[in-house]
Each structure stands twice: as C-alpha cells, then as structure tokens.
Motif scaffolding. Structure first.
Motif, PDB file in Angstrom:
ATOM      1  N   UNK A 117      31.128  13.861 -56.509  1.00  0.00           N
ATOM      2  CA  UNK A 117      30.129  13.133 -56.842  1.00  0.00           C
ATOM      3  C   UNK A 117      30.255  11.754 -56.616  1.00  0.00           C
ATOM      4  N   UNK A 118      29.828  11.420 -55.585  1.00  0.00           N
ATOM      5  CA  UNK A 118      29.714  10.161 -55.122  1.00  0.00           C
ATOM      6  C   UNK A 118      28.458   9.919 -54.391  1.00  0.00           C
ATOM      7  N   UNK A 119      28.088   8.558 -54.631  1.00  0.00           N
ATOM      8  CA  UNK A 119      26.821   7.962 -54.241  1.00  0.00           C
ATOM      9  C   UNK A 119      26.995   6.750 -53.587  1.00  0.00           C
ATOM     10  N   UNK A 120      26.721   6.595 -52.284  1.00  0.00           N
ATOM     11  CA  UNK A 120      26.842   5.400 -51.766  1.00  0.00           C
ATOM     12  C   UNK A 120      25.582   4.416 -51.863  1.00  0.00           C
ATOM     13  N   UNK A 121      25.945   3.216 -52.307  1.00  0.00           N
ATOM     14  CA  UNK A 121      24.806   2.243 -52.428  1.00  0.00           C
ATOM     15  C   UNK A 121      24.821   1.313 -51.486  1.00  0.00           C
ATOM     16  N   UNK A 122      23.617   1.283 -50.803  1.00  0.00           N
ATOM     17  CA  UNK A 122      23.418   0.325 -49.737  1.00  0.00           C
ATOM     18  C   UNK A 122      22.099  -0.720 -49.803  1.00  0.00           C
ATOM     19  N   UNK A 123      22.020  -1.861 -49.531  1.00  0.00           N
ATOM     20  CA  UNK A 123      21.033  -2.822 -49.691  1.00  0.00           C
ATOM     21  C   UNK A 123      19.969  -2.946 -48.506  1.00  0.00           C
ATOM     22  N   UNK A 124      18.739  -2.592 -48.633  1.00  0.00           N
ATOM     23  CA  UNK A 124      17.976  -2.814 -47.598  1.00  0.00           C
ATOM     24  C   UNK A 124      18.010  -4.294 -47.106  1.00  0.00           C
ATOM     25  N   UNK A 125      18.435  -4.881 -46.052  1.00  0.00           N
ATOM     26  CA  UNK A 125      18.295  -6.268 -45.824  1.00  0.00           C
ATOM     27  C   UNK A 125      19.763  -6.768 -45.848  1.00  0.00           C
ATOM     28  N   UNK A 126      20.798  -6.230 -46.479  1.00  0.00           N
ATOM     29  CA  UNK A 126      22.198  -6.581 -46.290  1.00  0.00           C
ATOM     30  C   UNK A 126      22.743  -5.528 -45.289  1.00  0.00           C
ATOM     31  N   UNK A 127      22.862  -4.266 -45.855  1.00  0.00           N
ATOM     32  CA  UNK A 127      23.339  -3.338 -44.832  1.00  0.00           C
ATOM     33  C   UNK A 127      22.426  -2.867 -43.988  1.00  0.00           C
ATOM     34  N   UNK A 128      22.841  -2.770 -42.673  1.00  0.00           N
ATOM     35  CA  UNK A 128      21.852  -2.238 -41.460  1.00  0.00           C
ATOM     36  C   UNK A 128      21.610  -0.982 -41.613  1.00  0.00           C
ATOM     37  N   UNK A 129      20.462  -0.608 -40.757  1.00  0.00           N
ATOM     38  CA  UNK A 129      19.941   0.719 -40.663  1.00  0.00           C
ATOM     39  C   UNK A 129      21.318   1.716 -39.870  1.00  0.00           C
TER      40      UNK A 129
END
Length: 256
Positions: free
Chosen positions: A118-130
């Motif tokens: 039960x792990x969810x990866x948090x990514x920020x559009x604009x900081x993390x890349x596609x």
C-alpha cells in the motif's frame, strides 16, 4: 501536519520546512482530532513527520480511536528511518505510505515495497519530470499521485520558467500514461493539467471526488490552525472552532 522540521532543504517546499522548524504539540492535536468518528482517514505529514519524538505515542492513540492513518515520507528519508518505517508497518500503525519522490534512484523504494503493497508515489508536475513518471511505472504495480505545483511557501520564490515548461510537458504527455498505472491527481494538478479533457462526462462524474473542502481539509498541528487546503492563506485558530465546527461552517459558507 505534525512537524515543520526537515533537514532536506527542498527549495520548492510549500510548507517552508527547515532545520529550525518546530514540532506540533501532539497531545493538543489529538484532542482536536478526537471528535472525529472512527473510520475517518488522516494523512500525516510535515516537514518530516518521522522526526517527531512523540510520533509512536500519537499513532497508537489514533489507532485506538479507530482512525485510518497514512503517512507521507520524503524519499530522502527512507534509508535514515528504515527501522522506524518498518515498525510502523509491522505494528499496523499506518495503513498506507506516500513517498514524495525526489530522485530516480529507487533502491530504498524497492526495499520498502517488500514490506508494504500500500504505497503511493507522490510526484509534483513541474518539479518531477515526465521521465520520472515513466520510471516509476516501469517498476511495476505503481500507484501514483500527481500533485500540482504550489506557489505557496518556498514555492513562490522557487517558481521559474523551467517549472512552467515542465508543467507544459506534463500537460502534453500525461494522456499517454492513462491506463498504464493507477493514477490519481490532486485538485491543483487537475487544474494545471486540465485532466478533465481526458474523460467523457460520464467518466468524469464517476471518478471525480469533488472540489477541495468537499470531503477534505487541512490541519496544521504546528501553528494550530485549520484551512481548506495546505496552500490556503485563509486560516483559523484551533481556539476559535472545533474541527467539525470549522469544517461545517466554512463548507456551508463556500456552498452558499
């Protein structure tokens, strides 16, 4: 939010957390949260929540009260707090873990996957890349939460053309990833990436969970304040309302 302390120094941190940040009074915070009925879900974060000296005691009290607890951890803290994270999972003090992705080196993420599904990866559009999104999906069985870029806290000064350009890349490429992983979006990402364009109206009506402050709110245990979201400037002191009073009163105002 249970702590404003963090030693990682992320320049875009919307919480403006630093090494000088303070920890919340968790006894006071539990008093605030204790009026919630069992079954309500909490997302514990910071700063670095793992650094709080009273974390275990607090989580035990929340569990006994029947609250569903998830915790958000920066990827940069996975190695340092490996034993504590393992304890939280094995003791069932947390139900889910959100990992704020800050690197494409997933060595310690892979180790954590062996302890919890039960792990969810948090990514920020604009900081993390596609490309980071693609790398996470390639790990397999990815559940990913895409967050919008918050021009709040340190995020105001850090904001630049590179951030905007990366958001535009997300806007262009995100359609390719629908169906390749379990993707979810916060409301800011929905706005910045125009996620609604990817759905039929029937699909949107099925999956959209509602505007901010419909089912959710933000509680800053450090400053002892309530707010609709973590990027809201309009906040109210714990001294003025109980949690449910705040939620009901200001939700009614919003809907009026």
């Amino acid at each position: 939010k249970i702590s404003d302390y963090c030693d990682l120094g992320c320049e875009y941190c919307h919480e403006s957390s630093t090494k000088e940040g303070k920890h919340a009074d968790l006894d006071k915070l539990f008093d605030i949260l204790s009026e919630l009925p069992s079954g309500v879900e909490l997302a514990i974060g910071g700063g670095n929540p793992l650094a709080h000296p009273d974390l275990l005691k607090f989580l035990h009290k929340l569990k006994e009260h029947g609250l569903i607890v998830n915790i958000t951890i920066n990827q940069g803290h996975l190695k340092q707090y490996e034993d504590l994270i393992s304890l939280l999972i094995k003791s069932e003090l947390v139900n889910g873990i959100g990992i704020s992705i800050t690197s494409n080196n997933f060595k310690h993420v892979q180790k954590l996957k062996k302890l919890s599904s039960n792990i969810v990866y948090h990514v920020i559009a604009g900081i993390n890349t596609i490309e980071t999104l693609n790398a996470l999906i390639e790990m397999g069985d990815a559940k990913i939460l895409v967050l919008g870029y918050k021009q709040f806290g340190f995020g105001v000064k850090f904001h630049n053309k590179e951030v905007d350009n990366e958001i535009q890349r997300w806007y262009m490429y995100i359609p390719r990833y629908i169906g390749k992983a379990v993707l979810s979006f916060d409301n800011l990402a929905i706005e910045q990436l125009n996620v609604k364009r990817l759905f039929t109206q029937a699909g949107w009506d099925k999956f959209y969970m509602g505007d901010d402050f419909t089912f959710t709110m933000y509680v800053d245990g450090v400053k002892q304040e309530f707010a609709p979201t973590s990027r809201s400037s309009n906040r109210e002191s714990f001294n003025n309302y109980t949690l449910l009073q705040y939620f009901k009163f200001f939700k009614k105002q919003r809907d009026a």
